[in-house]
Write an enzyme that holds these catalytic residues in place. Structure first.
Site, short mmCIF file in Angstrom:
data_model
loop_
_atom_site.label_atom_id
_atom_site.label_comp_id
_atom_site.label_asym_id
_atom_site.label_seq_id
_atom_site.Cartn_x
_atom_site.Cartn_y
_atom_site.Cartn_z
N GLU A 1 0.83 -1.20 0.00
CA GLU A 1 0.00 0.00 0.00
C GLU A 1 0.87 1.25 0.00
O GLU A 1 1.91 1.30 0.66
CB GLU A 1 -0.92 0.00 1.23
N ASP B 1 0.01 5.42 0.42
CA ASP B 1 -1.12 6.28 0.80
C ASP B 1 -0.82 7.76 0.73
O ASP B 1 0.25 8.21 1.14
CB ASP B 1 -1.49 6.04 2.28
N GLU C 1 -3.33 10.33 2.69
CA GLU C 1 -4.54 10.46 3.48
C GLU C 1 -4.68 11.90 3.93
O GLU C 1 -3.72 12.53 4.37
CB GLU C 1 -4.51 9.54 4.71
N GLY D 1 4.21 0.63 10.94
CA GLY D 1 3.72 1.76 10.18
C GLY D 1 4.85 2.70 9.80
O GLY D 1 5.71 3.00 10.62
N ARG E 1 7.20 4.33 19.73
CA ARG E 1 6.83 3.16 18.93
C ARG E 1 8.05 2.34 18.56
O ARG E 1 7.99 1.11 18.53
CB ARG E 1 6.10 3.60 17.66
#
Length: 349
Positions: free
Chosen positions: A130, A132, A134, A159, A303
């Site tokens: 994918e 993106d 957004e 991510g 993260r």
């Protein structure tokens, strides 16, 4: 013809000029002779043109919330209390240049998500790729946010999001958002400015997108996460929310998913790998990143206490701060958008 329709007419009628401009901008290289050869090659391609909706796309969902204008050259996607809307390319593509001029809904747009992206999640459900763009709506008086993401081979647990501010109001006029995807690199553009470059590395392995993908455009209700972690929801008092898409470009190698055969000959395929940024473009990208990047996964030590191997801290690190706005919500670790609920939203799966 009202003022709004005239504005859309100008955008659409300038398609050919943009294509020539985009070719010259995207195909710059350090060698003028090499650049000239590549530019002349891509300009000879017969499909270097915008395509109408009927020629290249199909509706995904939304019924009457998808409306065609100007003989299918402009597409309006609406979100109301009943449903959102979306469309996809008829073909899958392995590498290419994909672009659209987009005008976002104005006024109060908290919770509204507009997406322009590539994916193969309908074919490779657990190993999908994918790319993106957004667009995340906001409350009145606060600007839309834009983010990009890259997934490869089902790597949704990792991510690679980035989020940006903009130097213009994306609700006042059309602006062009583009993705260049080749075997070895990915470039995201806003208008003629490259904003992000992702280069294939050995350490990334299969997490670099490498399988054929379709192009998608959607609008949907992201109330549970899109604006300040779900604090502000879509308010249907202001519906319908309308996102407008024009100058849709599909310039890539179409692939037959059943036979895995490509429409492109090898010289055409190599064109995408040959595209490089000029010194001027790279400087523009560095200035953009230093000023407008508000979140990058490469800076998120919560993260990722250990940086992902492809991360290189660039000029944006000087002005980057891990604020609340600069963090994505922890529950948004993977993508998503191929199982539509009856309300037209895209649940996180």
């Amino acid at each position: 013809m009202n003022k709004q329709e005239k504005g859309e007419m100008v955008v659409c009628s300038s398609s050919f000029f943009f294509l020539l401009l985009a070719s010259s901008l995207l195909l710059s290289s350090s060698s003028s002779s090499s650049s000239s050869h590549v530019a002349s090659s891509i300009l000879r391609l017969p499909d270097l043109a915008t395509l109408s909706f009927e020629e290249a796309y199909t509706q995904l969902f939304g019924d009457s919330n998808l409306a065609l204008h100007r003989n299918g050259s402009t597409v309006h996607l609406s979100l109301d209390q009943r449903t959102g809307a979306g469309f996809a390319s008829q073909d899958l593509y392995l590498h290419g240049f994909f672009s659209a001029s987009i005008k976002l809904p104005s006024d109060y747009a908290a919770g509204v998500v507009v997406a322009f992206y590539m994916s193969n999640g309908d074919i490779f459900e657990k190993m999908h790729d994918e790319l993106d763009f957004e667009f995340l709506g906001n409350i009145r008086g606060r600007e839309w946010r834009v983010q990009t993401n890259v997934y490869g081979n089902g790597s949704t647990a990792i991510g690679r999001e980035e989020r940006y501010g903009l130097w213009f109001d994306p609700t006042e006029d059309f602006h062009r958002y583009s993705i260049l995807w080749s075997h070895d690199k990915i470039l995201f553009y806003i208008d003629d400015t490259p904003i992000r470059e992702v280069t294939r590395t050995q350490a990334m392995g299969g997490q670099f997108p490498s399988k054929p993908m379709s192009l998608y455009a959607t609008i949907w209700d992201g109330s549970n996460w899109a604006t300040l972690g779900g604090r502000y929801k879509v308010n249907y008092k202001y519906a319908p929310y309308v996102a407008k898409f024009a100058d849709l470009i599909l310039h890539g190698c179409a692939v037959d998913p059943s036979g895995h055969t490509q429409s492109c000959q090898r010289p055409d395929v190599l064109l995408y790998d040959a595209i490089t940024m000029s010194t001027v473009q790279r400087s523009a990208m560095e200035k953009f990143r230093k000023k407008y990047v508000t979140y990058s996964y490469c800076h998120d030590r919560v993260r990722y206490p250990t940086l992902l191997p492809e991360c290189e801290i660039g000029p944006e690190s000087e002005s980057f701060h891990a604020s609340g706005e600069a963090k994505l919500n922890k529950h948004r670790n993977h993508a998503k958008r191929h199982r539509w609920s009856s309300a037209g939203t895209a649940p996180w799966v």
